[in-house]
Scaffold this motif. Sequence first.
Motif, PDB file in Angstrom:
ATOM      1  N   LEU A  86       0.862  -1.163   0.000  1.00 28.52           N
ATOM      2  CA  LEU A  86       0.000   0.000   0.000  1.00 28.52           C
ATOM      3  C   LEU A  86       0.905   1.221   0.000  1.00 28.52           C
ATOM      4  O   LEU A  86       1.727   1.397   0.900  1.00 28.52           O
ATOM      5  N   LEU A 107      -3.771   3.117   9.211  1.00 34.69           N
ATOM      6  CA  LEU A 107      -2.548   2.657   8.553  1.00 34.69           C
ATOM      7  C   LEU A 107      -1.748   1.755   9.486  1.00 34.69           C
ATOM      8  O   LEU A 107      -1.204   0.729   9.049  1.00 34.69           O
ATOM      9  N   TRP A 110      -3.395  -1.672   9.592  1.00 33.48           N
ATOM     10  CA  TRP A 110      -3.114  -2.439   8.382  1.00 33.48           C
ATOM     11  C   TRP A 110      -1.693  -2.975   8.393  1.00 33.48           C
ATOM     12  O   TRP A 110      -1.458  -4.122   8.012  1.00 33.48           O
ATOM     13  N   GLN A 115       0.074  -5.903   6.216  1.00 36.86           N
ATOM     14  CA  GLN A 115       0.104  -5.124   4.978  1.00 36.86           C
ATOM     15  C   GLN A 115       1.353  -4.236   4.977  1.00 36.86           C
ATOM     16  O   GLN A 115       1.592  -3.511   5.939  1.00 36.86           O
ATOM     17  N   VAL A 117       3.098  -1.011   4.274  1.00 36.25           N
ATOM     18  CA  VAL A 117       2.624   0.357   4.071  1.00 36.25           C
ATOM     19  C   VAL A 117       3.834   1.264   3.908  1.00 36.25           C
ATOM     20  O   VAL A 117       4.670   1.361   4.800  1.00 36.25           O
TER      21      VAL A 117
END
Length: 141
Positions: A86, A107, A110, A115, A117
């Motif tokens: 991301l 954020l 995630w 994820q 980031v």
Amino acid sequence: MTAIVSGARTCGDCGLCCKLMGVTELAKAPGKWCGHFRRGRGCDAYDARPTSCRAFNCTWLLTEALDETWKPTACGFLMHSDEGRLIVECDPSRPQAWRASPYRDALERWAAAGQEVLIFAGTRGLRLNADGTTTAVVRQG
């Protein structure tokens, strides 16, 4: 961030991608407004836009779970995916926008869930680690 919007959202007057993203076919550098963008109207060459523009996928446009506060013109950044990461592209005039609530909390959640980031303002950026800390990164290419 899994629900996909089926064409319900449009860019409208946003166009932050027209400033932040580079467009090879137009020799448009990242961080500079595209010559086709018209404030309040969007792209005046939308139907004939280059492949780079057609391929760009704004996470806000595609993700039903993100409400209007995540619209790039509202939050000061846009998000997109690249190779499973991301990417958060901050407007250079608002490089810390991602730190505001509710963005940073989301954020961090995630990142904690696995994820990757990455947050950029120009070529300099940060990797948001699973524990909420950040590591400096430099954009490649």
